[in-house]
Structures are given as structure tokens and as C-alpha cells.
Design a protein around this motif. Sequence first.
Motif, PDB file in Angstrom:
ATOM      1  N   TRP A  92       0.823  -1.099   0.026  1.00 55.56           N
ATOM      2  CA  TRP A  92      -0.081   0.021  -0.215  1.00 55.56           C
ATOM      3  C   TRP A  92       0.881   1.011   0.171  1.00 55.56           C
ATOM      4  O   TRP A  92       0.594   2.172  -0.835  1.00 55.56           O
ATOM      5  N   ALA A  93       1.904   1.191   0.686  1.00 56.61           N
ATOM      6  CA  ALA A  93       2.659   2.290   0.774  1.00 56.61           C
ATOM      7  C   ALA A  93       3.515   2.728  -0.467  1.00 56.61           C
ATOM      8  O   ALA A  93       3.657   3.864  -0.953  1.00 56.61           O
ATOM      9  N   MET A  94       3.920   1.466  -1.100  1.00 52.86           N
ATOM     10  CA  MET A  94       4.460   1.669  -2.290  1.00 52.86           C
ATOM     11  C   MET A  94       3.701   2.154  -3.372  1.00 52.86           C
ATOM     12  O   MET A  94       4.352   2.748  -4.117  1.00 52.86           O
ATOM     13  N   LEU A  95       2.640   1.580  -3.562  1.00 51.42           N
ATOM     14  CA  LEU A  95       1.488   1.895  -4.668  1.00 51.42           C
ATOM     15  C   LEU A  95       0.765   2.989  -4.364  1.00 51.42           C
ATOM     16  O   LEU A  95      -0.020   3.439  -5.279  1.00 51.42           O
ATOM     17  N   ALA A  96       0.659   3.455  -3.092  1.00 51.70           N
ATOM     18  CA  ALA A  96      -0.209   4.751  -2.842  1.00 51.70           C
ATOM     19  C   ALA A  96      -0.055   5.761  -3.789  1.00 51.70           C
ATOM     20  O   ALA A  96      -1.600   6.351  -4.335  1.00 51.70           O
ATOM     21  N   PRO A  97       0.776   6.394  -4.289  1.00 53.48           N
ATOM     22  CA  PRO A  97       0.945   7.636  -5.213  1.00 53.48           C
ATOM     23  C   PRO A  97       0.274   7.131  -6.649  1.00 53.48           C
ATOM     24  O   PRO A  97      -0.403   8.012  -7.410  1.00 53.48           O
ATOM     25  N   ARG A  98       0.087   5.822  -6.868  1.00 52.94           N
ATOM     26  CA  ARG A  98      -0.252   5.389  -8.182  1.00 52.94           C
ATOM     27  C   ARG A  98      -1.974   4.843  -8.002  1.00 52.94           C
ATOM     28  O   ARG A  98      -2.415   4.500  -9.146  1.00 52.94           O
ATOM     29  N   LEU A  99      -2.357   4.811  -6.920  1.00 55.03           N
ATOM     30  CA  LEU A  99      -3.636   4.120  -6.695  1.00 55.03           C
ATOM     31  C   LEU A  99      -4.959   4.977  -7.134  1.00 55.03           C
ATOM     32  O   LEU A  99      -4.649   5.985  -6.292  1.00 55.03           O
ATOM     33  N   PRO A 100      -5.853   4.735  -8.011  1.00 54.39           N
ATOM     34  CA  PRO A 100      -6.813   5.717  -8.015  1.00 54.39           C
ATOM     35  C   PRO A 100      -7.771   5.484  -6.526  1.00 54.39           C
ATOM     36  O   PRO A 100      -7.657   4.575  -5.905  1.00 54.39           O
ATOM     37  N   ALA A 106      -3.288 -19.591   6.533  1.00 54.74           N
ATOM     38  CA  ALA A 106      -3.671 -19.693   4.889  1.00 54.74           C
ATOM     39  C   ALA A 106      -4.600 -18.585   4.600  1.00 54.74           C
ATOM     40  O   ALA A 106      -4.516 -17.892   3.651  1.00 54.74           O
ATOM     41  N   VAL A 107      -5.530 -18.316   5.789  1.00 55.20           N
ATOM     42  CA  VAL A 107      -6.414 -17.155   5.464  1.00 55.20           C
ATOM     43  C   VAL A 107      -5.804 -15.900   5.352  1.00 55.20           C
ATOM     44  O   VAL A 107      -6.357 -15.356   4.279  1.00 55.20           O
ATOM     45  N   SER A 108      -5.025 -15.745   6.191  1.00 53.33           N
ATOM     46  CA  SER A 108      -4.316 -14.568   6.471  1.00 53.33           C
ATOM     47  C   SER A 108      -3.458 -14.247   5.135  1.00 53.33           C
ATOM     48  O   SER A 108      -3.554 -12.956   4.214  1.00 53.33           O
ATOM     49  N   GLY A 109      -2.768 -15.163   4.479  1.00 49.19           N
ATOM     50  CA  GLY A 109      -2.202 -15.117   3.241  1.00 49.19           C
ATOM     51  C   GLY A 109      -2.700 -14.848   1.911  1.00 49.19           C
ATOM     52  O   GLY A 109      -2.698 -14.028   1.342  1.00 49.19           O
ATOM     53  N   VAL A 110      -4.205 -15.391   1.935  1.00 50.14           N
ATOM     54  CA  VAL A 110      -4.853 -15.349   0.897  1.00 50.14           C
ATOM     55  C   VAL A 110      -5.668 -13.986   0.850  1.00 50.14           C
ATOM     56  O   VAL A 110      -5.731 -13.386  -0.096  1.00 50.14           O
ATOM     57  N   LEU A 111      -5.929 -13.383   2.063  1.00 50.93           N
ATOM     58  CA  LEU A 111      -6.373 -12.047   1.968  1.00 50.93           C
ATOM     59  C   LEU A 111      -5.313 -10.869   1.584  1.00 50.93           C
ATOM     60  O   LEU A 111      -5.493 -10.139   0.783  1.00 50.93           O
ATOM     61  N   ALA A 112      -3.852 -11.295   2.207  1.00 53.81           N
ATOM     62  CA  ALA A 112      -2.834 -10.198   1.684  1.00 53.81           C
ATOM     63  C   ALA A 112      -2.795 -10.604   0.252  1.00 53.81           C
ATOM     64  O   ALA A 112      -2.424  -9.340  -0.498  1.00 53.81           O
ATOM     65  N   ALA A 113      -2.645 -11.607  -0.311  1.00 49.93           N
ATOM     66  CA  ALA A 113      -2.505 -11.775  -1.780  1.00 49.93           C
ATOM     67  C   ALA A 113      -3.608 -11.046  -2.583  1.00 49.93           C
ATOM     68  O   ALA A 113      -3.342 -10.627  -3.521  1.00 49.93           O
ATOM     69  N   ALA A 114      -4.718 -11.137  -2.169  1.00 50.90           N
ATOM     70  CA  ALA A 114      -6.041 -10.625  -3.052  1.00 50.90           C
ATOM     71  C   ALA A 114      -5.580  -9.028  -2.739  1.00 50.90           C
ATOM     72  O   ALA A 114      -5.996  -8.411  -3.928  1.00 50.90           O
ATOM     73  N   TRP A 115      -5.275  -8.442  -1.831  1.00 51.91           N
ATOM     74  CA  TRP A 115      -5.042  -7.039  -1.936  1.00 51.91           C
ATOM     75  C   TRP A 115      -3.996  -6.774  -2.888  1.00 51.91           C
ATOM     76  O   TRP A 115      -4.111  -5.775  -3.604  1.00 51.91           O
ATOM     77  N   ILE A 116      -2.875  -7.397  -2.809  1.00 48.36           N
ATOM     78  CA  ILE A 116      -1.779  -7.012  -3.687  1.00 48.36           C
ATOM     79  C   ILE A 116      -2.164  -7.321  -5.032  1.00 48.36           C
ATOM     80  O   ILE A 116      -1.737  -6.416  -5.963  1.00 48.36           O
ATOM     81  N   VAL A 117      -2.882  -8.252  -5.523  1.00 46.80           N
ATOM     82  CA  VAL A 117      -3.344  -8.436  -6.804  1.00 46.80           C
ATOM     83  C   VAL A 117      -4.374  -7.149  -7.277  1.00 46.80           C
ATOM     84  O   VAL A 117      -4.021  -6.794  -8.289  1.00 46.80           O
ATOM     85  N   SER A 118      -5.167  -6.654  -6.537  1.00 48.51           N
ATOM     86  CA  SER A 118      -6.227  -5.837  -6.718  1.00 48.51           C
ATOM     87  C   SER A 118      -5.148  -4.392  -6.858  1.00 48.51           C
ATOM     88  O   SER A 118      -5.369  -3.801  -7.970  1.00 48.51           O
ATOM     89  N   ALA A 119      -4.254  -4.078  -5.942  1.00 43.53           N
ATOM     90  CA  ALA A 119      -3.400  -3.153  -5.969  1.00 43.53           C
ATOM     91  C   ALA A 119      -2.530  -2.919  -7.319  1.00 43.53           C
ATOM     92  O   ALA A 119      -2.491  -1.737  -8.018  1.00 43.53           O
ATOM     93  N   VAL A 120      -1.892  -4.040  -7.407  1.00 38.92           N
ATOM     94  CA  VAL A 120      -0.690  -3.988  -8.550  1.00 38.92           C
ATOM     95  C   VAL A 120      -1.357  -3.674  -9.827  1.00 38.92           C
ATOM     96  O   VAL A 120      -1.066  -3.137 -10.485  1.00 38.92           O
ATOM     97  N   THR A 121      -2.656  -4.682 -10.188  1.00 42.48           N
ATOM     98  CA  THR A 121      -3.202  -4.822 -11.441  1.00 42.48           C
ATOM     99  C   THR A 121      -3.904  -3.422 -11.708  1.00 42.48           C
ATOM    100  O   THR A 121      -3.926  -2.918 -12.769  1.00 42.48           O
ATOM    101  N   THR A 122      -4.490  -2.702 -10.498  1.00 41.51           N
ATOM    102  CA  THR A 122      -4.951  -1.398 -10.911  1.00 41.51           C
ATOM    103  C   THR A 122      -3.998  -0.486 -11.148  1.00 41.51           C
ATOM    104  O   THR A 122      -4.079   0.479 -12.039  1.00 41.51           O
ATOM    105  N   ALA A 123      -2.853  -0.345 -10.325  1.00 41.27           N
ATOM    106  CA  ALA A 123      -1.693   0.622 -10.495  1.00 41.27           C
ATOM    107  C   ALA A 123      -1.109   0.406 -11.720  1.00 41.27           C
ATOM    108  O   ALA A 123      -0.973   1.462 -12.588  1.00 41.27           O
ATOM    109  N   GLU A 124      -0.948  -0.739 -12.340  1.00 38.56           N
ATOM    110  CA  GLU A 124      -0.233  -0.843 -13.547  1.00 38.56           C
ATOM    111  C   GLU A 124      -1.207  -0.369 -14.990  1.00 38.56           C
ATOM    112  O   GLU A 124      -0.854   0.260 -15.777  1.00 38.56           O
ATOM    113  N   ALA A 125      -2.545  -0.702 -14.656  1.00 35.75           N
ATOM    114  CA  ALA A 125      -3.690  -0.181 -15.562  1.00 35.75           C
ATOM    115  C   ALA A 125      -3.621   1.267 -15.656  1.00 35.75           C
ATOM    116  O   ALA A 125      -4.247   1.971 -16.616  1.00 35.75           O
TER     117      ALA A 125
END
Length: 331
Positions: free
Chosen positions: A24-32, A91-110
Motif C-alpha cells: 500500500w505504501a509503495m503503490l499509494a501514489p499510483r492508486l486511484p 492460509a486465510v491471512s495469506g490469501v487476504l494479503a495476496a488478494a489485496w496485492i493483486v487488486s492494488a498492483v493490477t489497478t496501479a499498472e492499468a
Amino acid sequence: MDRLRTWLAALVLALPPLAIAGSWAMLAPRLPPTVATHWSSTDVADGFSSTVPTALTLLAVTTAILLVGLALAVVRIAAGTRATVLSLLAAVSGVLAAAWIVSAVTTAEAGSAEGARLEWWWLLIAGAAALMLVPWFVHPRDEPASLRPAEPIPLTPTDAASWRGEASATVFLWLGIAMAVGAVALMLVLPIADSAAIGIAAGVILLAAAGFLVALSRIRVQVDGEGMRVRSALFGIPLRTVPSEHIRVVEAMQIAPLEWGGWGYRGTPGRLAIVLRAGPGIVVTTRDGSRFAVTVDDAQTGASTLAAIVERQREQEAPARRSLPGGEPSR
């Protein structure tokens, strides 16, 4: 050393909230203001959420999971139970973190939530569940219960000793039936939605899992001169065989499912179990140190019979061993 390993297993739960905060900290400037949170079968984003509330919610949930894990490291519970719970939380916490990373990275890249493409990123979410393996292997295990081996029943060299016991779990039967119905429905519905291949593949996998659950709903344990065999009482499918010549110790004990990894057919390095419910079971330790447990009614009689068979076999093997070169001469 065990306390250190316990704390390390619990601190693994700190990785997901740190991953969320760091990304979040790294991608915040690029996130809508919004991020993509769901994609259609054509890889087009069709679900969206507000960026800050989503990040804060997932950060709060994963941090709460971390606190639960730290509390588990303090309280006194069985090591197997703690390792199992920590693994599930990871397992639960890892999937939640991965879901955020995927959402944030794909949105920032697009550059926008609407333009986000999932592509191969779903593999990260699927693979994040593997975080559960870290606490499971890091956490120490309880030493085997200091129970006396089963008392062998008297046997002569010509006695044909045998024993048979059964165990059942109705919940496995109903789960299997429900899964089979769901599999059939899936194969019927998805082809209508132009997803025939996916529907058939998913249905076949679910049907196979359903069949295994039904087969496991009632088991039969057979003890005789060849060792111990476990089969499905409904289908006759062999589930596990332990030859008598491989057995070192036989015990009858109370089986706690969580200490063996849960209910069903469970396996971890050096430990295998068929657990249908908490209660009496037979536990055998083989000559290579691995252990196998199975829950079964009248486990004490079965264990005593198997122990007698193993003891008789050792007595019959002893003269042959002494006559071998380097052994004691036979008398």
C-alpha cells in the motif's frame, strides 16, 4: 528451543499485514480511489471497491489474525492443536494479503480499476494458501504420549489370530452425497453458460472427491498374521496396509483429531492417520519411526491382537537372525 519455534510459527502471521502495509505504501501514489476486486471469465474487471477502506479492512483483519496467533503461542494447549490452528490462520491471512496485492498492483499498472487485467496474478492468490505450511513445519510437536504398548494376548506358534473392527462417520456420507449432487448440478449448469469444459472438469473432480468421502464414511480394520489392513467397508477400497514385519510398537490410545491434522485421511511427514471421530484407536510405530493411527471401535482388543502377532513373529525370526554370520550361534 521449543518455545522459540512456537513463537516463530506464530510470528509467520505477521507477514500478511506487513505485505499489505508495504505494498500500500509503495503503490499509494499510483492508486486511484477505487481498485478492481473481481474479474469475469474474460479477464475483465467487473467488481470494484474503495481503495482506502479495502486496504484498512484487510490490514485490520490480518492484524487481528496475528494477535490471535500470538495469544495461541502463550496459552497452554496441545502442540498439534496449536500447529493446526496457526496453519489455518496463516492460509486465510495469506490469501487476504495476496488478494489485496493483486487488486492494488493490477489497478496501479492499468492506471484505473476498470482497466485492470487479472492475467496470471490469480496464481499468487492460489499459492498464498501455501503459507500454512510454514507454521505447520516450524511448530514443535508433542512427544508421543508415554502410554504402555498394548499387552499382547497369549498366542502359540500355530494359533491363527485375527481381529476385525469398524468405525463410521455419518457426516462423511452426507457430505459426499451433497458434493455429488453439487457436482452433477455443476456439470448441467455450466455448459448452459458456454463453459462446458470447465463444468465437466470441475464436476469430475467433485465427483471423485465425493466418492472418496463416501468410501471413508465407514471403514473396516483387519488384523491377522500379515499385519493390519484398513479398507472402505462400503466399497472394499484398500486405504492403508501395515505389514506385521514392519511394526515395532502397537498402542491403543484416545485419538484427538487435531493432534493428527484433523478429520479424514490425514498425512504429515512421519505421521499418517485415518480419523473419523475423536475416541479410541490403534496407533502403530514402524521400524523406521513413522506412525500410523486409525480410529476404530474396540481398539484395545485389536491392538492386543496385533501386538501378539508382532511379538510371535519376532520370536520366530530370532533363531534365524542368530544363525546368520556375525550373529550368535543357534542353540
